[in-house]
Motif scaffolding. Structure first.
Motif, PDB file in Angstrom:
ATOM      1  N   TYR A   1       7.002  -0.764  10.829  1.00 34.87           N
ATOM      2  CA  TYR A   1       5.976  -1.642  10.187  1.00 34.87           C
ATOM      3  C   TYR A   1       6.168  -1.550   8.612  1.00 34.87           C
ATOM      4  O   TYR A   1       6.326  -0.320   8.103  1.00 34.87           O
ATOM      5  N   THR A   2       5.847  -2.580   7.978  1.00 35.17           N
ATOM      6  CA  THR A   2       5.941  -2.558   6.667  1.00 35.17           C
ATOM      7  C   THR A   2       4.311  -3.352   6.112  1.00 35.17           C
ATOM      8  O   THR A   2       4.026  -4.275   6.598  1.00 35.17           O
ATOM      9  N   CYS A   3       3.963  -2.990   5.025  1.00 38.40           N
ATOM     10  CA  CYS A   3       2.884  -3.792   4.139  1.00 38.40           C
ATOM     11  C   CYS A   3       2.918  -3.288   2.813  1.00 38.40           C
ATOM     12  O   CYS A   3       3.379  -2.184   2.432  1.00 38.40           O
ATOM     13  N   PHE A   4       2.411  -3.986   2.002  1.00 36.69           N
ATOM     14  CA  PHE A   4       2.479  -4.222   0.566  1.00 36.69           C
ATOM     15  C   PHE A   4       1.171  -4.377  -0.040  1.00 36.69           C
ATOM     16  O   PHE A   4       0.353  -5.313   0.237  1.00 36.69           O
ATOM     17  N   ILE A   5       0.507  -3.406  -0.974  1.00 37.92           N
ATOM     18  CA  ILE A   5      -0.712  -3.566  -1.647  1.00 37.92           C
ATOM     19  C   ILE A   5      -0.311  -3.756  -3.279  1.00 37.92           C
ATOM     20  O   ILE A   5       0.149  -2.693  -3.646  1.00 37.92           O
ATOM     21  N   PRO A   6      -0.642  -4.844  -3.908  1.00 38.81           N
ATOM     22  CA  PRO A   6      -0.336  -4.794  -5.230  1.00 38.81           C
ATOM     23  C   PRO A   6      -1.333  -4.037  -6.112  1.00 38.81           C
ATOM     24  O   PRO A   6      -2.548  -3.744  -5.643  1.00 38.81           O
ATOM     25  N   PHE A   7      -0.846  -3.539  -7.256  1.00 36.55           N
ATOM     26  CA  PHE A   7      -1.846  -2.777  -8.134  1.00 36.55           C
ATOM     27  C   PHE A   7      -2.900  -3.623  -8.771  1.00 36.55           C
ATOM     28  O   PHE A   7      -3.862  -3.245  -8.842  1.00 36.55           O
ATOM     29  N   SER A   8      -2.759  -4.876  -8.707  1.00 36.16           N
ATOM     30  CA  SER A   8      -3.787  -5.942  -9.452  1.00 36.16           C
ATOM     31  C   SER A   8      -3.553  -7.208  -8.833  1.00 36.16           C
ATOM     32  O   SER A   8      -2.205  -7.478  -8.298  1.00 36.16           O
TER      33      SER A   8
END
Length: 557
Positions: A96-103
């Motif tokens: 599994y992968t997921c991405f959270i941007p800083f803003s």
């Protein structure tokens, strides 16, 4: 096929403007980080673009490469053994992968989470159990194996169209089978409130408060399992890896949903969500900020679960339910109010630890390996992959659709139906991970086992290598299952996740060359490193096709 395509679109729900559900929160197992908003505001011009979009898929292939449809390209972000800091390296068998941007203003800079599901000792610890002269596994070898599971947090940035790791960023860290992790529960389990490590990490999600969720699936391969006879007397079944020869970690410490804080790496295991082979955990935030969590038990004849919290933002206070899909009911795994559970278990903690047994006692429906779960961002329907159940003659699996009563995710009744079945007629077999893109198209990865693929004596020969598919909601191709990527030999494609701007699809290439018995003769050499051995890796898929499929993301609301 035309009839089936109409049927599939009807089941999924066309992108009809009158039936739109607007979730308060929808960031789950591979769903885009931004739910569809303002669908009613789509311009005629952009709607026409979607209707005119023609998807040209690729044919099934047994080639040892990551093949993509026209209009797509990829580059590797991370592969097994790559340094993420001066002290840590990327783990094995990324899932599994997921991405959270800083803003929200910059979708090209943020934190990537990656699961590391399991290890192949031949590659990781130089232990070959197929060698008749092999010596017993050493503690040093076990320590290497324990390091290579768990998960990775790494900062990545996109520059000039290429995603790269920000080396030595303070956020970069590993969570392994030796990391201290708290139990989010009022009572200790096997005498402990803190346990060692997480492992068997398959799929996951993101919480409404922007932390990572990772799910422990086939934990029994690492620490074995506690089993009970008809008199409720327990005994231990040994693991496949033999770690318990060096460490005394109880199996009951594993098989949970785990939450990881991306800022500091601190983790906790959520006991209230039950213990079993969690494929994923898909979260939905209600208007009153209570949380609903869907999760499936990836094993033959196991069950589909739903946790509904009683307090805002809690994954502890609430009730765990299990699905009776025949009668469309959610059954409470509640020791206090289910007399039959009191006949076998001492308290609610035991009910949760032995969730499989508890579920069968109260009448849950056995399913064919419920794996990934996604919520349709347009209709609000819940989709569950049922990968297969070979002992029952289901070799190709299907996708189950749940329609909660009145569209309420905390409802206790629902309607269940089959959305689509795997098989030669529909062109895919063994659905595993799902994700919806920003236009509501459904993407599917498959999980045919490496030992069964490309063999004349197996039912999977027509499908060749595992692949990535999409079912479009729009245009002339609506309802058609289209192959857009083919995996290298022995590999499966997992963890699809779209970047917030809809221009990148993050994807894992897991266990290429897993059928290798001799490192000098690997069955795959992807990703074609100088050392000529296969390596699991995370890639970024980009291109005109991805951007067109996510065209709705450009709508201003």
């Amino acid at each position: 096929m035309d009839y089936n395509r109409r049927k599939f679109i009807s089941f999924m729900g066309k992108a009809g403007l009158a039936s739109l559900v607007l979730p308060q929160f929808l960031m789950s197992c591979g769903n885009t980080a931004t739910p569809i908003k303002g669908f009613n505001n789509i311009s005629d011009e952009r709607l026409q673009e979607l209707k005119n979009l023609i998807l040209e898929g690729i044919s099934a292939s047994d080639k040892d490469d990551l093949l993509l449809a026209d209009g797509l390209d990829y580059h590797t972000i991370l592969k097994w053994g790559d340094k993420i800091s001066d002290t840590d390296t990327f783990g094995f068998n990324n899932d599994y992968t997921c991405f959270i941007p800083f803003s929200d203003d910059n979708p090209k800079d943020g934190l990537l989470w990656v699961n590391h599901e399991y290890i192949n000792p031949l590659f990781v610890s130089d232990f070959n159990d197929a060698d008749e002269n092999v010596q017993p596994k050493t503690k040093e070898q076990v320590d290497k194996e324990m390091y290579n599971v768990g998960g990775t947090i790494v900062r990545i940035k996109e520059e000039n169209g290429v995603w790269k790791v920000v080396k030595n960023d303070p956020h970069n860290r590993r969570i392994t089978a030796q990391t201290d992790i708290a139990l989010n529960w009022d009572y200790p389990i096997k005498g402990q409130s803190y346990v060692k490590g997480t492992l068997a990490n398959c799929s996951g999600g993101i919480t409404p408060w922007k932390t990572f969720i990772t799910c422990e699936e086939n934990y029994d391969g690492f620490w074995g399992e506690t089993v009970y006879d008809e008199n409720n007397v327990e005994s231990h079944v040994n693991s496949g890896y033999g770690w318990e020869n060096f460490y005394e970690y109880p199996p009951e410490h594993y098989g949970w949903v785990v939450e990881v804080n991306p800022k500091d790496g601190k983790a906790q295991k959520h006991i209230a969500l039950g213990r079993f082979a969690h494929e994923c955990c898909t979260l939905y935030e209600l208007e009153d900020k209570r949380v609903v969590a869907y999760t499936g038990d990836d094993h033959n004849d196991e069950h589909l679960y739903k946790f509904v919290s009683s307090k805002p933002g809690s994954l502890k206070e609430g009730t765990l339910y299990v699905a009776d899909t025949i009668n469309g009911k959610w059954l409470a795994l509640d020791w206090e109010n289910q007399p039959i559970l009191k006949t076998k278990f001492k308290n609610q903690t035991e009910v949760l630890i032995r969730a499989r047994e508890s579920s069968k006692l109260i009448g849950a429906t056995p399913l064919n390996r419920p794996e990934d779960i996604e919520i349709d961002p347009i209709t609000g329907n819940v989709f569950i992959t049922l990968t297969n159940n070979k002992p029952k003659g289901d070799f190709h699996g299907s996708i189950l659709k749940i329609e909660e009563t009145n569209g309420a995710f905390d409802a206790l009744t629902f309607k269940a139906s089959t959305y689509i079945a795997g098989g030669e007629e529909n062109g895919f077999s063994c659905p595993d991970n799902l994700t919806f893109d920003m236009s509501g198209n459904l993407w599917i990865t498959t999980d045919m086992s490496g030992s069964a693929m490309n063999r004349e004596d197996k039912p999977y020969m027509p499908f060749k290598n595992n692949s990535l598919f999409v079912i479009s909601r729009h245009g002339k191709e609506a309802g058609k299952v289209i192959r857009v990527a083919s995996a290298p030999k022995d590999a499966e494609l997992t963890g699809p996740w779209f970047s917030p701007d809809g221009k990148t699809l993050f994807l894992s290439v897991q266990h290429p060359g897993e059928q290798t018995k001799n490192l000098k003769k690997p069955t795959s050499t992807w990703p074609f490193d100088a050392d000529n051995i296969p390596k699991p890796a995370v890639v970024a898929i980009t291109g005109d096709l991805i951007e067109k499929m996510n065209r709705l993301n450009l709508i201003e609301v």
